[in-house]
Enzyme design. Structure first.
Site, mmCIF file in Angstrom:
data_model
loop_
_atom_site.group_PDB
_atom_site.id
_atom_site.type_symbol
_atom_site.label_atom_id
_atom_site.label_comp_id
_atom_site.label_asym_id
_atom_site.label_seq_id
_atom_site.Cartn_x
_atom_site.Cartn_y
_atom_site.Cartn_z
ATOM 1 N N GLU A 130 0.855 -1.196 0.000
ATOM 2 C CA GLU A 130 0.000 0.000 0.000
ATOM 3 C C GLU A 130 0.891 1.247 0.000
ATOM 4 O OE1 GLU A 130 -2.547 2.365 3.417
ATOM 5 O OE2 GLU A 130 -2.157 0.242 3.715
ATOM 6 N N ASP A 165 -0.911 -1.165 5.853
ATOM 7 C CA ASP A 165 -0.734 -0.609 7.205
ATOM 8 C C ASP A 165 -1.568 -1.383 8.219
ATOM 9 O OD1 ASP A 165 -0.596 2.918 6.208
ATOM 10 O OD2 ASP A 165 0.805 1.269 6.006
ATOM 11 N N ASP A 196 -3.597 -0.215 10.241
ATOM 12 C CA ASP A 196 -4.694 0.643 10.722
ATOM 13 C C ASP A 196 -5.977 0.345 9.936
ATOM 14 O OD1 ASP A 196 -4.284 1.663 8.232
ATOM 15 O OD2 ASP A 196 -3.605 3.646 8.873
ATOM 16 N N ASP A 250 -7.514 1.983 7.454
ATOM 17 C CA ASP A 250 -7.386 2.073 5.993
ATOM 18 C C ASP A 250 -6.651 0.861 5.436
ATOM 19 O OD1 ASP A 250 -8.764 4.353 5.559
ATOM 20 O OD2 ASP A 250 -7.056 5.712 5.738
#
Length: 662
Positions: A437, A513, A515, A517
């Site tokens: 990403e 990541d 997180d 997203d």
């Protein structure tokens, strides 16, 4: 005022405070035994008791372990260790002997450090013998200690004969524990103990504890066997090997002393390694006497140490032919070994401890194996050259196999996407593609990767939700076009038979990541693979990389230098802080930083935590407990365009089970 009625659902069943069940004591084990132990047969619950007896011997208190298979289907394990304490626990107000068998998280192994009962032990899930008790129709335990014999009897995990004590009679053994259990057949697919595995387990305990005798008595067959190895690992490996060793056995051991800067006193490993040209290799590894059939980071450390030493020797003597690239597998392919590691706080993958996951174990084992082998090879140059020849031969045949595949698929290949940073190897067994990403993380991944086997394809922004996109419209999207071309397989459906001969990577890894997203991108990519590349999931080619969420900087303490540790989640974070606290570093002295994303990691950090095959966490993507069709239904609910109402219902139903990272 009238009582407010309970809210009822359409079926009319009340859902109120009383509907919430709290599983007490050993109930969770009985409800879901598979979470705590292996349920194909009762061997693992017997092993829990055996491990305790072995831990006593390992701590230097016992010399004999005896296992008896009784006529009535019960198994007794007897040791001459210190005996389980049977006094009253100061906080719980119940006999310690009872707590050990009835509480999931009770045991002497949590008490590490100065004055703890066990510095090195295999049991650290804290489930231990309480699981044996929960899954047995009856369990009797007697403990010889402090001049008394204490006895306690359980049925189905509950006390049925409370603690009785009597003074020891003349001639009775002064110390030790005997546990006799009747495994409950309803929890196991087969109630019979697999004799081959049991014998292997008992023999291995004897191997790893030179001088300790381990006996198996079978009442039915009236047979009895005793194992005792004075020569430890070497004797055992020579007896077990199939082929003739090409060079003499390489054996050694190394343990940290009190002043070691990275490891605790006593941590280290002992090993015996043989190289053979034919026959199936014998590979056995143990951590604190617990067998680890699936290997783990200590095996990786042995592999790394052997590879680095052999590679160094080959370079020193300029033995490598032109165009040949040596890889760890080439050295390891013909190696048979027995490895026994001692790790202070072992982290295992899964409750049944089949694979060691402690990151430091790699450095620990490699750090002792490499210098020892380097010295040995340079003292025995002729043997070193024989070993080098074996490794080079393996490398040449591996490279030939890789080239054959390349020629077959060389014609008519689509032009690879420009932003793909490819790897040099063409060997599917080792090649990996990371779908990363963002460009900044892509940059770190390109710099930190292993150029030989790891390729990187950075993705910009969110990938398209392809759940309802028709297959022939997929390539209109550049990202998806690039992914398909890079992988070398065309999109297909579950019933198609796609041509997988063009597959360019054995592992396709999603790296996003840690997180919200990142999770979204992960879900979108998993949707793409499940919908349009299902055969890759079926063949086990798709993986999800799990980058850490936290970094902990532990300051220098005494002779130990400052260290960096990485934690996947809150649980691992608190384990790292606990370990630091035990070493005398207060929590507020440890600096904790949370990674907002992969882009914050430099190349070296990304390699250490997420790309290095020996220390990373990589989850294989497989179908769970549901069938293909059921999984499809669930994903339709989650990803379908017209499914907002169904999603809302799901959120209302399960919303409170989710920890939201805002």
């Amino acid at each position: 005022m009238a009582d407010k009625p309970n809210s009822t659902n359409s079926a009319g069943t009340a859902y109120a405070e009383g509907s919430i069940r709290v599983l007490k004591g050993l109930e969770p084990v009985k409800q879901r035994p598979g979470m705590y132990t292996r349920t194909d047969n009762p061997l693992h619950i017997v092993q829990e008791v055996l491990d305790n007896a072995a831990d006593e011997a390992l701590a230097g208190y016992g010399k004999k372990i005896k296992v008896t298979l009784h006529d009535d289907g019960s198994v007794a394990i007897e040791d001459d260790g210190r005996g389980i304490p049977h006094g009253i626990h100061p906080e719980e107000g119940a006999p310690v002997l009872e707590l050990v068998f009835t509480r999931l998280h009770a045991g002497g192994k949590f008490d590490k450090g100065k004055g703890g009962a066990y510095s090195f032990s295999g049991g650290l899930h804290g489930v231990g013998v309480s699981v044996t008790n929960a899954l047995s129709t009856r369990l009797e335990v007697s403990s010889h200690r402090d001049g008394q014999l204490a006895r306690l009897v359980f049925a189905g995990g509950d006390v049925v004969e409370s603690l009785s004590r009597r003074p020891l009679e003349p001639g009775e053994r002064k110390q030790g524990t005997t546990v006799r259990a009747w495994p409950d057949p309803k929890y196991f697919e087969s109630a019979a103990l697999p004799m081959g595995e049991l014998v292997q387990l008992l023999r291995s305990k004897a191997v790893l504890m030179p001088g300790v005798s381990v006996t198996l008595v079978n009442e039915k067959t009236k047979e009895s066997q005793t194992w005792q190895y004075k020569g430890g690992l070497r004797d055992y490996l020579l007896q077990t090997l199939v082929g003739e060793p090409v060079i003499p056995l390489f054996e050694g051991e190394g343990h940290a002393d009190a002043g070691h800067e990275s490891f605790a006193e006593g941590e280290g490993a002992a090993w015996a390694v043989a190289f053979t040209e034919e026959g199936a290799p014998v590979r056995e590894s143990y951590v604190n006497l617990i067998p680890t059939p699936s290997g783990g980071t200590h095996d990786s450390g042995l592999r790394d140490g052997l590879f680095q030493a052999v590679k160094g020797f080959i370079e020193l003597h300029a033995l490598l032919p032109k165009g040949v690239k040596l890889m760890p597998e080439d050295v390891f392919a013909r190696a048979s070994y027995v490895l026994s590691a001692k790790v202070l706080d072992p982290q295992f993958q899964g409750q049944i401890k089949e694979k060691l996951n402690s990151r430091d174990a790699l450095r620990l084992v490699s750090g002792y194996v490499r210098p020892a082998l380097e010295l040995w090879l340079n003292q025995h140059v002729d043997y070193g050259k024989k070993l080098a020849e074996l490794a080079i031969k393996a490398a040449q045949s591996r490279q030939r196999a890789g080239q054959k595949v390349e020629k077959k698929k060389g014609s008519g290949v689509a032009v690879l996407p420009g932003k793909l940073t490819d790897c040099e190897s063409r060997d599917l067994a080792h090649n990996e593609l990371f779908l990363v990403e963002g460009d900044s993380a892509g940059g770190s991944a390109k710099m930190g990767r292993d150029k030989e086997t790891q390729a990187v394809l950075p993705l910009r922004g969110k990938v398209l939700n392809t759940w309802e996109v028709e297959r022939d419209r997929l390539f209109a999207n550049t990202e998806i076009h690039d992914i398909a071309v890079a992988i070398g397989v065309d999109p297909h459906g579950p019933l198609d038979a796609p041509d997988l001969s063009g597959l360019r990577y054995g592992k396709v890894c999603i790296l996003s990541d840690a997180d919200v997203d990142g999770s979204h991108i992960q879900v979108l990519l998993l949707t793409l693979f499940f919908r349009h590349f299902p055969k890759l999931i079926e063949a086990g080619n798709v993986y999800v990389a799990r980058p850490p969420l936290f970094r902990v900087d532990v300051p220098a303490r005494g002779k130990k230098p400052a260290t960096k540790a990485y934690a996947l989640d809150e649980g691992e974070l608190s384990a790292i802080l606990d370990k630091a606290a035990k070493e005398g570093v207060a929590r507020d002295k440890c600096q904790i930083s949370r990674f907002k994303g992969l882009g914050e990691m430099n190349a070296e950090q990304l390699w250490d935590t997420t790309l290095n095959p020996d220390t990373r966490r990589l989850l294989p993507v497989q179908l769970g407990g549901l069938s293909f069709a059921d999984t499809e239904d669930v994903i339709t609910q989650l990803m379908g365009k017209g499914e907002a109402a169904a999603r809302r219902e799901l959120m209302e139903l399960h919303g409170d089970e989710v920890e939201i990272d805002v």
